[in-house]
Design a protein around this motif. Structure first.
Motif, PDB file in Angstrom:
ATOM      1  N   CYS A 140     101.701 -13.547 -19.290  1.00  0.00           N
ATOM      2  CA  CYS A 140     100.801 -13.381 -20.433  1.00  0.00           C
ATOM      3  C   CYS A 140      99.856 -14.571 -20.566  1.00  0.00           C
ATOM      4  O   CYS A 140      98.669 -14.407 -20.865  1.00  0.00           O
ATOM      5  CB  CYS A 140     101.603 -13.206 -21.719  1.00  0.00           C
ATOM      6  N   ILE A 141     100.372 -15.779 -20.347  1.00  0.00           N
ATOM      7  CA  ILE A 141      99.525 -16.972 -20.407  1.00  0.00           C
ATOM      8  C   ILE A 141      98.491 -16.935 -19.288  1.00  0.00           C
ATOM      9  O   ILE A 141      97.323 -17.273 -19.494  1.00  0.00           O
ATOM     10  CB  ILE A 141     100.389 -18.244 -20.301  1.00  0.00           C
ATOM     11  N   GLN A 142      98.896 -16.496 -18.106  1.00  0.00           N
ATOM     12  CA  GLN A 142      97.974 -16.411 -16.976  1.00  0.00           C
ATOM     13  C   GLN A 142      96.856 -15.402 -17.232  1.00  0.00           C
ATOM     14  O   GLN A 142      95.701 -15.633 -16.860  1.00  0.00           O
ATOM     15  CB  GLN A 142      98.740 -16.008 -15.706  1.00  0.00           C
ATOM     16  N   LEU A 143      97.177 -14.294 -17.889  1.00  0.00           N
ATOM     17  CA  LEU A 143      96.187 -13.235 -18.088  1.00  0.00           C
ATOM     18  C   LEU A 143      95.201 -13.544 -19.202  1.00  0.00           C
ATOM     19  O   LEU A 143      94.238 -12.811 -19.408  1.00  0.00           O
ATOM     20  CB  LEU A 143      96.900 -11.901 -18.365  1.00  0.00           C
ATOM     21  N   GLY A 144      95.431 -14.611 -19.932  1.00  0.00           N
ATOM     22  CA  GLY A 144      94.409 -15.108 -20.838  1.00  0.00           C
ATOM     23  C   GLY A 144      94.389 -14.547 -22.236  1.00  0.00           C
ATOM     24  O   GLY A 144      93.452 -14.785 -22.983  1.00  0.00           O
ATOM     25  N   GLY A 145      95.395 -13.780 -22.636  1.00  0.00           N
ATOM     26  CA  GLY A 145      95.470 -13.340 -24.015  1.00  0.00           C
ATOM     27  C   GLY A 145      94.551 -12.198 -24.383  1.00  0.00           C
ATOM     28  O   GLY A 145      94.390 -11.880 -25.554  1.00  0.00           O
ATOM     29  N   GLY A 146      93.933 -11.531 -23.417  1.00  0.00           N
ATOM     30  CA  GLY A 146      93.059 -10.406 -23.705  1.00  0.00           C
ATOM     31  C   GLY A 146      93.780  -9.080 -23.589  1.00  0.00           C
ATOM     32  O   GLY A 146      94.995  -8.972 -23.783  1.00  0.00           O
ATOM     33  N   ASP A 147      93.011  -8.033 -23.247  1.00  0.00           N
ATOM     34  CA  ASP A 147      93.592  -6.695 -23.153  1.00  0.00           C
ATOM     35  C   ASP A 147      94.704  -6.613 -22.108  1.00  0.00           C
ATOM     36  O   ASP A 147      95.698  -5.906 -22.303  1.00  0.00           O
ATOM     37  CB  ASP A 147      92.501  -5.679 -22.787  1.00  0.00           C
ATOM     38  N   PHE A 412      85.638 -15.516 -22.236  1.00  0.00           N
ATOM     39  CA  PHE A 412      84.677 -15.785 -23.286  1.00  0.00           C
ATOM     40  C   PHE A 412      83.748 -14.619 -23.570  1.00  0.00           C
ATOM     41  O   PHE A 412      82.998 -14.652 -24.540  1.00  0.00           O
ATOM     42  CB  PHE A 412      83.899 -17.066 -22.961  1.00  0.00           C
ATOM     43  N   ASN A 413      83.773 -13.572 -22.750  1.00  0.00           N
ATOM     44  CA  ASN A 413      82.973 -12.378 -23.021  1.00  0.00           C
ATOM     45  C   ASN A 413      83.830 -11.186 -23.424  1.00  0.00           C
ATOM     46  O   ASN A 413      83.299 -10.157 -23.818  1.00  0.00           O
ATOM     47  CB  ASN A 413      82.137 -11.992 -21.791  1.00  0.00           C
ATOM     48  N   SER A 414      85.152 -11.327 -23.319  1.00  0.00           N
ATOM     49  CA  SER A 414      86.052 -10.230 -23.643  1.00  0.00           C
ATOM     50  C   SER A 414      86.083  -9.983 -25.143  1.00  0.00           C
ATOM     51  O   SER A 414      86.261 -10.890 -25.948  1.00  0.00           O
ATOM     52  CB  SER A 414      87.467 -10.553 -23.143  1.00  0.00           C
ATOM     53  N   ALA A 415      85.916  -8.736 -25.537  1.00  0.00           N
ATOM     54  CA  ALA A 415      85.936  -8.418 -26.972  1.00  0.00           C
ATOM     55  C   ALA A 415      87.288  -8.736 -27.584  1.00  0.00           C
ATOM     56  O   ALA A 415      87.383  -9.232 -28.707  1.00  0.00           O
ATOM     57  CB  ALA A 415      85.607  -6.937 -27.167  1.00  0.00           C
ATOM     58  N   ALA A 416      88.335  -8.461 -26.809  1.00  0.00           N
ATOM     59  CA  ALA A 416      89.673  -8.735 -27.332  1.00  0.00           C
ATOM     60  C   ALA A 416      89.885 -10.229 -27.528  1.00  0.00           C
ATOM     61  O   ALA A 416      90.482 -10.662 -28.512  1.00  0.00           O
ATOM     62  CB  ALA A 416      90.735  -8.177 -26.374  1.00  0.00           C
ATOM     63  N   PHE A 417      89.389 -11.010 -26.581  1.00  0.00           N
ATOM     64  CA  PHE A 417      89.550 -12.454 -26.692  1.00  0.00           C
ATOM     65  C   PHE A 417      88.770 -12.986 -27.887  1.00  0.00           C
ATOM     66  O   PHE A 417      89.251 -13.836 -28.636  1.00  0.00           O
ATOM     67  CB  PHE A 417      89.082 -13.128 -25.404  1.00  0.00           C
TER      68      PHE A 417
END
Length: 435
Positions: A140-147, A412-417
């Motif tokens: 989860c940490i590797q995937l960056g907290g997005g979708d 930084f462009n992910s809506a979820a992020f």
């Protein structure tokens, strides 16, 4: 009550300060797996302090390809018939995930890895379950907290929950599941108030079994119980830092009186966890109300003073020293609202742990990432955003273009992020009331 300092959510300071606790910037422990040996050779040729050359880039590409081949083999080995092979694969993945950023590699294989980890959790031994839960938190940490992370969390949350509340399951596996549940919810589901409340309630149900009964007596701890209760309480307190004022008020009213009684626990590590949790809750309480006062504060301070000066010979010397150190800090904060700052150095940067909230966040990531925490502080945009460090500082533009531009662009462009970041910022400045 005098107030010499107030810890702010998300604050960051850089530079050199005197009179504070300092954590050395020692290099990561030497790792022996084949996977990490290849990562080491790759990283040596891509140091941000060196100028890259054509030959070095070729060496790096070769090392990267060899490393990915070995990672693919580790993923395949997660379903091997041999338990020993599966455990070795989990350990290699744990070391690789904690020591380097693998966003591109894992994004393409996240469903495969999640499916394998789910099987390890459902059918593996206690040791395998504990290892799989830790690897999933790292994923989860590797995937960056997005979708992508949210998808994995939704897939594995039921099995993590099932193991955590299973009284017949291994205490070690339940501890690992508690930590994974807290971390995965924190990084992947922070914008979802419902998920946050569910996770808080679940973790509460675990450590509240250590609370005193109506007569004020603490229950006799079961073997491994204090360790489980500590892990659940630490995961719960991490999630509590995301709660808006209305929810925090409820948590403070419910837990602070009960936690004070737990300071008399016979387990030193659990006492320390309780003390740190009390300090964190008081800090959060003072953030939402400048006039916040602890109920029966005099009694609390007397208990803290006793623990800060404990000299009972029946306790181990190291336990006494650790306990006295922590409870001196807790007492000093409760009485004076003064926090002992800690400097963390990584790469060419430094950060300061200047509040109980920032210490809880940093400690949670350090527990999962272990010696790799400094690498992630330096390069992982997710962790840097959470801590408030800003985008990664890359001194060599060729490395930025070749190594992490895709990762940065996605995050930084992910809506979820963006939604998660916006939600966390609203919570930090106490304007949110979504629950």
């Amino acid at each position: 009550m005098p107030r010499s300092k107030k810890g702010k959510r998300g604050s960051t300071k850089a530079g050199v300060k005197n009179g504070m606790k300092v954590e050395s910037g020692a290099s990561d422990d030497e790792l022996t797996s084949d996977v990490l040996s290849h990562y080491s050779s790759a990283s040596e040729s891509t140091s941000v302090l060196e100028e890259g050359t054509g030959g070095e880039q070729v060496d790096e590409q070769t090392a990267q390809e060899e490393t990915e081949d070995k990672l693919k083999q580790c993923i395949d080995n997660l379903t091997d018939k041999s338990a020993k092979t599966r455990l070795a694969a989990l350990e290699s993945l744990r070391q690789a995930f904690s020591s380097k950023l693998l966003y591109d590699f894992l994004t393409e294989r996240r469903f495969t890895v999640s499916d394998c980890l789910e099987r390890n959790l459902k059918k593996g031994s206690a040791e395998e379950q504990a290892a799989a839960a830790t690897v999933f938190a790292l994923l989860c940490i590797q995937l960056g907290g997005g979708d992508e992370a949210a998808e994995g969390f939704n897939m594995l949350r039921p099995i993590l929950t099932s193991i955590l509340i299973d009284n017949t399951a291994s205490m070690t596996a339940r501890q690992s599941c508690a930590r994974a549940l807290g971390m995965c919810c924190y990084v992947s589901a922070a914008e979802d108030g419902e998920d946050l409340i569910k996770s808080l309630s679940l973790l509460e149900s675990v450590f509240m079994s250590s609370y005193s009964n109506r007569e004020g007596a603490l229950p006799t701890p079961k073997p491994g119980g204090p360790g489980l209760h500590s892990a659940a309480m630490q995961a719960w307190s991490l999630l509590a830092t995301l709660c808006p004022a209305s929810k925090l008020s409820v948590l403070l009213h419910l837990h602070l009186p009960k936690l004070q009684a737990c300071l008399q626990s016979s387990d030193v590590n659990y006492r320390i966890t309780v003390g740190e949790t009390i300090a964190l809750l008081v800090e959060l309480g003072r953030e939402i109300d400048e006039d916040f006062e602890v109920e029966d504060g005099e009694s609390l301070c007397e208990n803290l003073k006793s623990l800060a000066t404990d000299s009972h010979k029946h306790r181990a010397k190291n336990d006494r020293r650790k306990q006295r150190s922590i409870f001196r800090e807790v007492l000093h904060y409760i009485e004076n609202e003064d926090f002992t700052e800690e400097k963390i150095s990584f790469g060419v940067e430094s950060m300061y742990i200047d509040s109980w909230m920032r210490r809880r966040i940093y400690d949670a990531f350090k527990e999962i990432l272990e010696s790799g925490v400094r690498h992630h502080l330096q390069f992982n945009p997710l962790l840097r955003d959470i801590i408030g460090l800003g985008p990664p500082i890359i001194l060599d533009s060729t490395i930025k273009a070749n190594k992490i531009s895709r990762f940065e662009k996605h995050l930084f462009n992910s809506a979820a992020f963006k939604a998660r970041t916006k939600q966390r910022n609203k919570v930090r400045d106490k304007r949110a009331d979504v629950m």
